[in-house]
Design a protein around this motif. Sequence first.
Motif, PDB file in Angstrom:
ATOM      1  N   MET A  27      18.737  12.970 -33.967  1.00  0.00           N
ATOM      2  CA  MET A  27      17.298  12.730 -33.897  1.00  0.00           C
ATOM      3  C   MET A  27      17.057  11.473 -33.075  1.00  0.00           C
ATOM      4  O   MET A  27      17.644  10.434 -33.328  1.00  0.00           O
ATOM      5  CB  MET A  27      16.661  12.569 -35.274  1.00  0.00           C
ATOM      6  N   HIS A  28      16.184  11.619 -32.070  1.00  0.00           N
ATOM      7  CA  HIS A  28      15.796  10.500 -31.213  1.00  0.00           C
ATOM      8  C   HIS A  28      14.400  10.078 -31.659  1.00  0.00           C
ATOM      9  O   HIS A  28      13.421  10.756 -31.374  1.00  0.00           O
ATOM     10  CB  HIS A  28      15.795  10.930 -29.746  1.00  0.00           C
ATOM     11  N   ASP A  29      14.327   8.971 -32.393  1.00  0.00           N
ATOM     12  CA  ASP A  29      13.049   8.543 -32.966  1.00  0.00           C
ATOM     13  C   ASP A  29      11.994   8.248 -31.912  1.00  0.00           C
ATOM     14  O   ASP A  29      10.837   8.618 -32.071  1.00  0.00           O
ATOM     15  CB  ASP A  29      13.251   7.326 -33.863  1.00  0.00           C
ATOM     16  N   THR A  30      12.367   7.561 -30.839  1.00  0.00           N
ATOM     17  CA  THR A  30      11.376   7.185 -29.830  1.00  0.00           C
ATOM     18  C   THR A  30      11.785   7.560 -28.414  1.00  0.00           C
ATOM     19  O   THR A  30      10.975   7.450 -27.507  1.00  0.00           O
ATOM     20  CB  THR A  30      11.127   5.662 -29.868  1.00  0.00           C
ATOM     21  N   PRO A  85       7.838  12.202 -30.740  1.00  0.00           N
ATOM     22  CA  PRO A  85       8.483  11.388 -31.777  1.00  0.00           C
ATOM     23  C   PRO A  85       9.418  12.240 -32.643  1.00  0.00           C
ATOM     24  O   PRO A  85       9.121  13.401 -32.925  1.00  0.00           O
ATOM     25  CB  PRO A  85       7.309  10.859 -32.606  1.00  0.00           C
ATOM     26  N   HIS A  86      10.531  11.671 -33.032  1.00  0.00           N
ATOM     27  CA  HIS A  86      11.531  12.344 -33.866  1.00  0.00           C
ATOM     28  C   HIS A  86      12.012  13.636 -33.196  1.00  0.00           C
ATOM     29  O   HIS A  86      12.028  14.702 -33.794  1.00  0.00           O
ATOM     30  CB  HIS A  86      10.985  12.613 -35.270  1.00  0.00           C
ATOM     31  N   TYR A  87      12.428  13.504 -31.961  1.00  0.00           N
ATOM     32  CA  TYR A  87      12.910  14.609 -31.136  1.00  0.00           C
ATOM     33  C   TYR A  87      14.288  15.027 -31.648  1.00  0.00           C
ATOM     34  O   TYR A  87      15.194  14.212 -31.758  1.00  0.00           O
ATOM     35  CB  TYR A  87      12.980  14.110 -29.696  1.00  0.00           C
ATOM     36  N   GLU A 118       5.660  16.531 -36.332  1.00  0.00           N
ATOM     37  CA  GLU A 118       6.584  15.416 -36.566  1.00  0.00           C
ATOM     38  C   GLU A 118       7.280  15.535 -37.923  1.00  0.00           C
ATOM     39  O   GLU A 118       8.486  15.351 -38.035  1.00  0.00           O
ATOM     40  CB  GLU A 118       5.812  14.103 -36.466  1.00  0.00           C
ATOM     41  N   GLU A 119       6.520  15.854 -38.967  1.00  0.00           N
ATOM     42  CA  GLU A 119       7.109  15.993 -40.307  1.00  0.00           C
ATOM     43  C   GLU A 119       8.064  17.185 -40.371  1.00  0.00           C
ATOM     44  O   GLU A 119       9.105  17.123 -41.024  1.00  0.00           O
ATOM     45  CB  GLU A 119       6.012  16.156 -41.367  1.00  0.00           C
ATOM     46  N   ARG A 162       9.832  18.383 -37.859  1.00  0.00           N
ATOM     47  CA  ARG A 162      11.064  18.029 -37.149  1.00  0.00           C
ATOM     48  C   ARG A 162      11.966  17.151 -38.013  1.00  0.00           C
ATOM     49  O   ARG A 162      13.185  17.301 -37.994  1.00  0.00           O
ATOM     50  CB  ARG A 162      10.739  17.325 -35.824  1.00  0.00           C
ATOM     51  N   GLN A 163      11.383  16.237 -38.779  1.00  0.00           N
ATOM     52  CA  GLN A 163      12.191  15.388 -39.661  1.00  0.00           C
ATOM     53  C   GLN A 163      12.867  16.233 -40.742  1.00  0.00           C
ATOM     54  O   GLN A 163      14.050  16.036 -41.040  1.00  0.00           O
ATOM     55  CB  GLN A 163      11.316  14.313 -40.288  1.00  0.00           C
TER      56      GLN A 163
END
Length: 159
Positions: A115-118, A123-125, A143-144, A146-147
């Motif tokens: 996971m790439h946060d930024t 976001p959260h790629y 975003e949620e 993906r997390q």
Amino acid sequence: MPYRWTDPAPDVRVLRLWPHNSLPRRGVGVVVLTTFTLLMVPLLALLGSVLLWGLLPFALLAVGGIWVALNRSYRDRDILEVLTLTEREVHLGRRNPDGGTQNWACNRYWARAEMHDTDGPVPHYVTLKGAGREVEIGAFLSEEERQALFLELQTALHP
């Protein structure tokens, strides 16, 4: 969530991901019909007048524009990603809106979720890495989502 895990065989897990569509297909017809009706109500006062024929093309153009825009939105979101986990291999297939497909496969031992946060385009790629390549998965999710997907992928890849 717009993804679902299934277990079609004892040692196979399949994850299907698709973009969320808040307006169902039937809803498109309702929106277009409602727009047409609401645009025609003011034109009732112009029945029998030459002005009706001057305004009618613009009203029909607006309804046609809404129809084209909603259908284009559905066509652009016609994406399906399928992740298949077997005992030895991880395979990710993606069907793009234009009908093309992309595939990636890797030995399950070497595959890992990152996971790439930024650093990513969103976001959260979330990406899968292995076999010398890094591929995105679920970039169209919220975003949620993906997390949550990242945590599920970590446990699924290496239980």
